[in-house]
Design a protein around this motif. Structure first.
Motif, PDB file in Angstrom:
ATOM      1  N   ARG A  93      43.573  23.586   6.669  1.00 36.07           N
ATOM      2  CA  ARG A  93      43.162  24.031   5.333  1.00 36.07           C
ATOM      3  C   ARG A  93      44.392  24.404   4.495  1.00 36.07           C
ATOM      4  O   ARG A  93      44.460  24.077   3.317  1.00 36.07           O
ATOM      5  CB  ARG A  93      42.207  25.208   5.454  1.00 36.07           C
ATOM      6  CG  ARG A  93      41.624  25.647   4.137  1.00 36.07           C
ATOM      7  CD  ARG A  93      40.619  26.786   4.331  1.00 36.07           C
ATOM      8  NE  ARG A  93      39.986  27.107   3.089  1.00 36.07           N
ATOM      9  CZ  ARG A  93      38.923  26.499   2.599  1.00 36.07           C
ATOM     10  NH1 ARG A  93      38.356  25.529   3.274  1.00 36.07           N
ATOM     11  NH2 ARG A  93      38.430  26.861   1.440  1.00 36.07           N
ATOM     12  N   ALA A  97      45.489  22.704   1.020  1.00 32.28           N
ATOM     13  CA  ALA A  97      45.655  23.528  -0.188  1.00 32.28           C
ATOM     14  C   ALA A  97      47.035  23.309  -0.804  1.00 32.28           C
ATOM     15  O   ALA A  97      47.173  23.232  -2.034  1.00 32.28           O
ATOM     16  CB  ALA A  97      45.437  25.006   0.144  1.00 32.28           C
ATOM     17  N   LEU A 136      38.760  22.874  -2.608  1.00 32.45           N
ATOM     18  CA  LEU A 136      40.129  23.328  -2.860  1.00 32.45           C
ATOM     19  C   LEU A 136      40.589  22.986  -4.274  1.00 32.45           C
ATOM     20  O   LEU A 136      41.281  23.785  -4.916  1.00 32.45           O
ATOM     21  CB  LEU A 136      41.079  22.721  -1.828  1.00 32.45           C
ATOM     22  CG  LEU A 136      40.895  23.230  -0.402  1.00 32.45           C
ATOM     23  CD1 LEU A 136      41.771  22.442   0.559  1.00 32.45           C
ATOM     24  CD2 LEU A 136      41.174  24.714  -0.302  1.00 32.45           C
ATOM     25  N   GLU A 140      41.676  25.774  -7.031  1.00 30.81           N
ATOM     26  CA  GLU A 140      43.012  25.734  -7.622  1.00 30.81           C
ATOM     27  C   GLU A 140      42.935  25.604  -9.146  1.00 30.81           C
ATOM     28  O   GLU A 140      43.719  26.219  -9.872  1.00 30.81           O
ATOM     29  CB  GLU A 140      43.841  24.608  -7.024  1.00 30.81           C
ATOM     30  CG  GLU A 140      45.283  24.584  -7.479  1.00 30.81           C
ATOM     31  CD  GLU A 140      46.079  25.833  -7.113  1.00 30.81           C
ATOM     32  OE1 GLU A 140      47.061  26.123  -7.833  1.00 30.81           O
ATOM     33  OE2 GLU A 140      45.733  26.521  -6.135  1.00 30.81           O
TER      34      GLU A 140
END
Length: 158
Positions: A93, A97, A136, A140
């Motif tokens: 993860r 990211a 993600l 973001e």
């Protein structure tokens, strides 16, 4: 044969295929590779560990993409599973990211849908699933929007 080993590490299956293409008979190849395993010149477990470590660190590949590459290289499923154990869910993860942050930073100024599409596609090529990729990217983009809002308030207040 030894040139095949000195150029880059290879799995036993890759060496078997390479020697077969060069016309070496199987009855010669198998005992030779058995002996090379005994003395440590051919080690599929070490090869798999190294491949996972480097591909994950350098390219940010997901476990799914790494498993596929190990399969293509002829690595046994048990050895592949052991090697893939180096990368856990949190590591994967975090790598995804990081990739999202870098991709979105390069596409600032483009339409939001274009940015989302390009970034999700980039994660897909690295083997990440669409669910994680969209999650993600959304997160973001929200962080990015919050930072821009915060800057706008600071600038207006000064």
């Amino acid at each position: 044969m030894l040139r095949s080993l000195t150029g880059a590490p290879r799995s036993r299956a890759q060496l078997t295929q390479a020697l077969g293409r060069r016309g070496y008979p199987e009855e010669l190849v198998e005992p030779l590779l058995d002996r090379m395993e005994e003395v440590g010149l051919v080690d599929d477990a070490a090869y798999a560990d190294s491949l996972v470590r480097t591909r994950y660190a350098e390219r940010g590949l997901s476990r799914r993409a790494l498993a596929e590459e190990l399969r293509r290289k002829g690595i046994d499923d048990d050895l592949a599973a052991d090697a893939l154990g180096q990368v856990d869910d949190d590591d994967e993860r975090a790598a995804a990211a990081d990739l999202v942050r870098r991709r979105l930073a390069r596409t600032r100024g483009l339409d939001r849908d274009v940015r989302v599409r390009r970034t999700v596609a980039a994660l897909g090529r690295k083997g990440y699933g669409p669910g994680l990729a969209f999650e993600l990217v959304r997160s973001e983009l929200e962080t990015e929007a919050d930072e821009l809002d915060g800057q706008g308030v600071d600038d207006a207040g000064n």
